[in-house]
Write an enzyme that holds these catalytic residues in place. Structure first.
Site, PDB file in Angstrom:
ATOM      1  N   TYR A  49     -28.999 -13.602  -7.409  1.00 31.32           N
ATOM      2  CA  TYR A  49     -29.864 -14.634  -6.735  1.00 31.32           C
ATOM      3  C   TYR A  49     -31.540 -13.980  -6.809  1.00 31.32           C
ATOM      4  O   TYR A  49     -32.282 -15.007  -6.961  1.00 31.32           O
ATOM      5  CB  TYR A  49     -29.292 -14.602  -5.199  1.00 31.32           C
ATOM      6  CG  TYR A  49     -29.841 -15.711  -4.401  1.00 31.32           C
ATOM      7  CD1 TYR A  49     -30.857 -15.054  -3.245  1.00 31.32           C
ATOM      8  CD2 TYR A  49     -29.645 -16.946  -4.609  1.00 31.32           C
ATOM      9  CE1 TYR A  49     -31.414 -15.808  -2.503  1.00 31.32           C
ATOM     10  CE2 TYR A  49     -30.381 -18.060  -3.832  1.00 31.32           C
ATOM     11  CZ  TYR A  49     -31.224 -17.312  -2.775  1.00 31.32           C
ATOM     12  OH  TYR A  49     -31.916 -18.311  -1.712  1.00 31.32           O
TER      13      TYR A  49
ATOM     14  N   SER B 111     -37.315 -16.667  -1.852  1.00 29.22           N
ATOM     15  CA  SER B 111     -36.415 -15.933  -1.014  1.00 29.22           C
ATOM     16  C   SER B 111     -36.939 -14.548  -0.643  1.00 29.22           C
ATOM     17  O   SER B 111     -37.638 -13.676  -1.555  1.00 29.22           O
ATOM     18  CB  SER B 111     -34.994 -16.046  -1.326  1.00 29.22           C
ATOM     19  OG  SER B 111     -34.378 -15.217  -0.674  1.00 29.22           O
TER      20      SER B 111
HETATM   21  N1  GKE Z   1     -22.941 -13.808   6.469  1.00 30.34           N
HETATM   22  C1  GKE Z   1     -22.292 -13.129   7.393  1.00 30.34           C
HETATM   23  N2  GKE Z   1     -21.190 -13.429   8.134  1.00 30.34           N
HETATM   24  N3  GKE Z   1     -23.087 -11.958   7.590  1.00 30.34           N
HETATM   25  C2  GKE Z   1     -22.535 -11.022   8.483  1.00 30.34           C
HETATM   26  C3  GKE Z   1     -21.290 -11.219   9.330  1.00 30.34           C
HETATM   27  C4  GKE Z   1     -20.712 -12.501   9.093  1.00 30.34           C
HETATM   28  O1  GKE Z   1     -19.576 -12.638   9.597  1.00 30.34           O
HETATM   29  N4  GKE Z   1     -21.309 -10.273  10.094  1.00 30.34           N
HETATM   30  C5  GKE Z   1     -22.281  -9.360   9.856  1.00 30.34           C
HETATM   31  N5  GKE Z   1     -23.054  -9.740   8.800  1.00 30.34           N
HETATM   32  C6  GKE Z   1     -24.157  -9.294   8.494  1.00 30.34           C
HETATM   33  C7  GKE Z   1     -23.986  -8.909   6.969  1.00 30.34           C
HETATM   34  O2  GKE Z   1     -23.331  -8.014   6.705  1.00 30.34           O
HETATM   35  C8  GKE Z   1     -25.640  -8.810   6.581  1.00 30.34           C
HETATM   36  O3  GKE Z   1     -25.842  -7.340   6.886  1.00 30.34           O
HETATM   37  C9  GKE Z   1     -26.405  -9.559   7.613  1.00 30.34           C
HETATM   38  O4  GKE Z   1     -25.435  -9.894   8.619  1.00 30.34           O
HETATM   39  C10 GKE Z   1     -27.036 -10.708   7.239  1.00 30.34           C
HETATM   40  O5  GKE Z   1     -26.185 -11.342   6.285  1.00 30.34           O
HETATM   41  P1  GKE Z   1     -26.415 -12.912   5.764  1.00 30.34           P
HETATM   42  O6  GKE Z   1     -27.368 -13.892   6.857  1.00 30.34           O
HETATM   43  O7  GKE Z   1     -25.156 -13.101   5.191  1.00 30.34           O
HETATM   44  O8  GKE Z   1     -27.552 -12.667   4.489  1.00 30.34           O
HETATM   45  P2  GKE Z   1     -28.847 -11.625   4.221  1.00 30.34           P
HETATM   46  O9  GKE Z   1     -29.810 -11.836   5.287  1.00 30.34           O
HETATM   47  O10 GKE Z   1     -28.310 -10.126   4.009  1.00 30.34           O
HETATM   48  O11 GKE Z   1     -29.264 -12.090   2.835  1.00 30.34           O
HETATM   49  C11 GKE Z   1     -29.488 -13.653   2.561  1.00 30.34           C
HETATM   50  O12 GKE Z   1     -31.107 -13.652   2.750  1.00 30.34           O
HETATM   51  C12 GKE Z   1     -31.427 -14.751   2.769  1.00 30.34           C
HETATM   52  C13 GKE Z   1     -33.195 -14.634   2.589  1.00 30.34           C
HETATM   53  O13 GKE Z   1     -33.709 -13.960   3.927  1.00 30.34           O
HETATM   54  C14 GKE Z   1     -29.164 -14.582   1.600  1.00 30.34           C
HETATM   55  O14 GKE Z   1     -27.644 -14.208   1.711  1.00 30.34           O
HETATM   56  C15 GKE Z   1     -29.670 -15.438   1.267  1.00 30.34           C
HETATM   57  O15 GKE Z   1     -29.063 -16.616   2.033  1.00 30.34           O
HETATM   58  C16 GKE Z   1     -31.203 -15.509   1.515  1.00 30.34           C
HETATM   59  O16 GKE Z   1     -31.750 -14.856   0.372  1.00 30.34           O
END
Ligand code: GKE
Length: 356
Positions: free
Chosen positions: A150, A119
């Site tokens: 993670y 990841s």
């Molecule tokens: N999940 C979520 N839900 N994120 C939100 C929301 C919402 O309602 N509103 C805004 N965001 C913002 C989060 O605060 C963060 O800044 C961005 O969207 C992306 O959040 P995300 O999609 O939950 O996860 P991330 O990209 O930060 O991290 C993920 O990266 C993946 C690899 O690229 C991890 O959680 C893993 O799913 C994985 O490692």
């Protein structure tokens, strides 16, 4: 060989289900699909596969899963979006048991090729401090300062894959997935990532008539989001390749979360009042994928535009949401509203276009 037995772990999950579907399309006749979830909770399940509901934290189950397999795709992990991994660091680290036992089982069972889904969370947080940060190159994982829980498990497991190759000759391949989205992805319940969460929130706002949306953080953090078909294509190219080191598998189309919301609003034909929640989980400030190494090895990189992938994802979540209403499940996040009559909420989908 298409007559090889191929094992997919995490096969009941989002990407795993798409991978099983793709292997079937490629003509693989013997696919063993394994997931810890009961079958009724699998995202996709195929009668033509050997489907097993097994806990792969346990070594004996990994041996049972790997027995007779020539290829292993290990996608099994306890994971989710920021809302999950920020609040379940220890649980996420326990996924190390799965990869450890799967590697041991693969070696014992004479597996020829082993794919491990890592990841972008392995990358050093210091390299992700600005929204306009340059795309992450594979070497940016070191010096190490991975995402708490993670990300460290993923980084440790990457290195275990490398040492099982160097010391024992097991041919391992590792890809670092960058935020994958698409139909059959988790869209509610707390493990959803931003693309599915925003689609769901826009659909809820339209359904309720309360035209507002809660956005975690300031909306100015940046990400790239890779459509699941690109992810599956990439896995299919990396597995047989000679790419021995972990390689990025991600889109390099960088957007802010506000831009993500605007695209979904445009797909839905609605404009919402934005309510920002700085107390919600936010993850790194900026993250993008540098695909130089992937292009050099494969002369390919993910290229499905975000707008195109989001249109398909939105339409799929809309249908799932409408199905749930028809089943009488309470509307998500609409407070105490009574169960609604689907007909009054869900106008007939337009004859053309990308859904509602
Ligand atoms: N999940 C979520 N839900 N994120 C939100 C929301 C919402 O309602 N509103 C805004 N965001 C913002 C989060 O605060 C963060 O800044 C961005 O969207 C992306 O959040 P995300 O999609 O939950 O996860 P991330 O990209 O930060 O991290 C993920 O990266 C993946 C690899 O690229 C991890 O959680 C893993 O799913 C994985 O490692």
């Amino acid at each position: 060989m298409k007559s090889d037995l191929v094992l997919v772990t995490g096969a009941g999950g989002f990407i795993g289900g798409h991978l099983v579907a793709d292997l079937r399309r490629q003509g693989y006749r013997f696919i063993r699909a394994v997931d810890i979830k009961p079958f009724e909770d699998w995202c996709q399940i195929f009668s033509g596969a050997e489907n097993l509901s097994l806990d792969l934290n346990l070594r004996e189950n990994c041996l049972r899963a790997a027995r007779g397999a020539r290829q292993v795709y290990n996608l099994a992990a306890n994971m989710g979006g920021m809302g999950f991994i920020e609040n379940n660091k220890a649980l996420c680290m326990l996924s190390v048991l799965i990869n450890t036992h799967m590697l041991q089982a693969a070696l014992e069972c004479g597996v020829e090729r082993y794919f491990y889904s890592s990841s972008a969370c392995v990358y050093n947080a210091e390299k992700q401090k600005r929204p306009d940060c340059p795309g992450l190159k594979e070497e940016d994982a070191y010096p190490a300062m991975a995402e708490d829980g993670y990300g460290w498990e993923k980084l440790f497991s990457e290195r275990m894959c490398r040492h099982f190759r160097e010391d024992f000759g097991l041919q391992t391949r590792v890809a670092r997935f960058h935020n994958v989205y698409g139909p059959f992805g988790t869209w509610d319940g707390g493990r959803e990532k931003a693309p599915a969460a925003i689609c769901r929130k826009v659909i809820e706002a339209k359904a309720s008539g309360r035209l507002e949306i809660e956005i975690w953080g300031t909306g100015e953090r940046t990400r790239s989001f890779m459509y699941v078909d690109d992810c599956i294509t990439g896995i299919g190219k990396i597995m047989p390749s000679a790419i021995l080191e972990p390689v990025n598998l991600g889109s390099n189309e960088l957007v802010t979360i506000n831009q993500l919301v605007s695209i979904v609003e445009e797909i839905a034909g609605v404009r919402l009042k934005r309510i920002y929640n700085p107390a919600a989980p936010q993850g790194v400030t900026g993250r993008n994928s540098d695909n130089t190494l992937l292009r050099r090895h494969l002369n390919w990189e993910p290229g499905i535009p975000l707008r195109e992938g989001l249109a398909k994802t939105y339409a799929w979540i809309y249908d799932e949401f409408a199905k749930r209403q028809r089943l009488g499940a309470p509307l998500i996040a609409l407070g105490s509203r009574s169960r609604c009559d689907t007909q009054s909420l869900w106008p007939a989908a337009p004859a053309s276009g990308s859904g509602p």
